[in-house]
Write an enzyme that holds these catalytic residues in place. Structure first.
Site, PDB file in Angstrom:
ATOM      1  N   ARG A   1      13.626  -7.377   5.094  1.00  0.00           N
ATOM      2  CA  ARG A   1      12.251  -7.800   5.395  1.00  0.00           C
ATOM      3  C   ARG A   1      12.184  -8.697   6.630  1.00  0.00           C
ATOM      4  O   ARG A   1      11.196  -8.667   7.365  1.00  0.00           O
ATOM      5  CB  ARG A   1      11.654  -8.534   4.176  1.00  0.00           C
ATOM      6  CG  ARG A   1      10.131  -8.775   4.302  1.00  0.00           C
ATOM      7  CD  ARG A   1       9.593  -9.612   3.167  1.00  0.00           C
ATOM      8  NE  ARG A   1       8.128  -9.642   3.151  1.00  0.00           N
ATOM      9  CZ  ARG A   1       7.407 -10.673   2.772  1.00  0.00           C
ATOM     10  NH1 ARG A   1       8.011 -11.796   2.383  1.00  0.00           N
ATOM     11  NH2 ARG A   1       6.099 -10.629   2.779  1.00  0.00           N
TER      12      ARG A   1
ATOM     13  N   ALA B   1       1.882  -9.259   6.259  1.00  0.00           N
ATOM     14  CA  ALA B   1       2.891  -8.619   5.409  1.00  0.00           C
ATOM     15  C   ALA B   1       2.579  -9.017   3.975  1.00  0.00           C
ATOM     16  O   ALA B   1       2.547 -10.203   3.645  1.00  0.00           O
ATOM     17  CB  ALA B   1       4.292  -9.076   5.812  1.00  0.00           C
ATOM     18  N   SER B   2       2.339  -8.044   3.126  1.00  0.00           N
ATOM     19  CA  SER B   2       1.849  -8.327   1.775  1.00  0.00           C
ATOM     20  C   SER B   2       2.905  -9.022   0.926  1.00  0.00           C
ATOM     21  O   SER B   2       4.104  -8.992   1.217  1.00  0.00           O
ATOM     22  CB  SER B   2       1.433  -7.021   1.095  1.00  0.00           C
ATOM     23  OG  SER B   2       0.439  -6.363   1.838  1.00  0.00           O
ATOM     24  N   GLN B   3       2.447  -9.632  -0.155  1.00  0.00           N
ATOM     25  CA  GLN B   3       3.335 -10.291  -1.107  1.00  0.00           C
ATOM     26  C   GLN B   3       4.237  -9.246  -1.763  1.00  0.00           C
ATOM     27  O   GLN B   3       3.757  -8.235  -2.293  1.00  0.00           O
ATOM     28  CB  GLN B   3       2.501 -11.009  -2.160  1.00  0.00           C
ATOM     29  CG  GLN B   3       3.303 -11.795  -3.171  1.00  0.00           C
ATOM     30  CD  GLN B   3       2.394 -12.583  -4.109  1.00  0.00           C
ATOM     31  OE1 GLN B   3       1.175 -12.558  -3.979  1.00  0.00           O
ATOM     32  NE2 GLN B   3       2.993 -13.281  -5.045  1.00  0.00           N
TER      33      GLN B   3
END
Length: 333
Positions: free
Chosen positions: A45, A99-101
């Protein structure tokens, strides 16, 4: 599986941080499918968020892998693997992309229920991380990601390339789907929608699944044919950056005179936003109380015959209201 290009000075520390993230997601029960667990364990990530913004007093704090301070570089790396959303594009103090959880991403990917050989359209390229997870699971050629902003698609493409993934990254209005790459077995959106874009359904194969944010929740629709889809909301709350493009924004609901205890309830705010423009806020409050403050799973959405409506418990029941159209009575769609 992607292969990181070049020398990554953070690779060893990132691998340890990634193990911690996967362990946390496992503890929450967010990774029941071994294939998605492997994707979260393998996809780096931190390569997708070389710079990001987090909420701070009076605005946002910027964290970067190129910060000259080693302490701040460590904060950047640790933050990249925390279970929280990260702002990735900020303009004039407005957050345009994020950027999503990870735990929410895991819930949505699980709901997508992909099978080997499926083709997937992602609406909202963001950092490219979600597309990388899809590529890990399905292969690069079966993933298409679309975003309206060239800055976003250029950055997502670069991040994906650095991590060794090469899906189709398209600049365009996500509300229109991606007809040049259709048909799709699955569509997943990572931006908040005011209604379900009809163009998506026309680009789906029969029995396709659409997973998209709507109001402050996530709805999972099964597509019967080009004009018919239906499904219910997941249990989780969800707050995404609104879609930009051809869809009109949902009207802001009136809240004056509503009780504070209702406005403080996440479940009531969900109903209020879902029914905005179609259901009077005070009628929504009466419904919410009468039905025992219903959870999200009791709500659903139907698209059929050129109409679409949200409903409580039953698509043909007494409680339904229009989405993306003129107001209708709460007693019928």
């Amino acid at each position: 599986m992607g292969v990181v290009r070049g020398q990554d000075p953070f690779a060893e520390d990132a691998a340890e941080a990634r193990r911690g993230l996967v362990a946390a997601l496992d503890a929450e029960g967010a990774l029941p499918d071994p294939a998605w667990r492997a994707a979260f364990a393998d996809v780096p990530r931190h390569l997708f968020v070389p710079v990001y913004h987090v909420g701070a007093f009076g605005g946002y704090e910027r964290l970067s892998r190129d910060d000259p301070d080693p302490v701040d570089r460590l904060r950047w790396l640790d933050g990249a693997y925390e279970d929280r959303p990260l702002g990735t594009l900020l303009r004039d103090d407005d957050l345009l992309s994020s950027a999503s959880q990870p735990s929410l991403m895991a819930d949505m990917l699980h709901a997508l229920d992909v099978r080997d050989g499926d083709t997937v359209l992602e609406i909202g390229a963001g950092s490219g991380y979600n597309a990388a997870l899809l590529c890990h699971r399905l292969g690069d050629s079966r993933v298409t990601t679309v975003d309206l902003d060239t800055d976003i698609t250029d950055a997502a493409r670069a991040h994906l390339h650095e991590a060794g993934y090469h899906p189709a990254v398209v600049t365009g209005d996500g509300a229109l789907g991606c007809p040049g790459r259709a048909p799709f077995d699955r569509i997943i959106a990572t931006c908040a929608m005011p209604s379900v874009p009809v163009a998506w359904l026309g680009q789906c194969r029969p029995d396709a699944i659409v997973v998209t944010p709507l109001s402050t929740g996530i709805v999972r629709l099964r597509v019967e044919d080009a004009g018919h889809a239906e499904g219910r909301f997941l249990h989780t709350s969800a707050y995404f950056v609104p879609v930009r493009g051809g869809l009109p924004a949902a009207p802001e609901p009136r809240t004056g005179g509503l009780p504070r205890r209702a406005l403080d309830s996440d479940l009531f705010r969900f109903l209020l936003t879902l029914a905005s423009g179609s259901l009077d806020p005070y009628e929504a409050y009466a419904l919410w109380r009468r039905e025992g403050r219903p959870d999200r799973e009791r709500y659903g959405v139907t698209v059929r015959g050129g109409r679409q409506w949200a409903w409580l418990d039953d698509p043909e029941g007494p409680y339904s209201w229009a989405l993306g159209g003129p107001a209708r009575s709460a007693a019928g769609a």
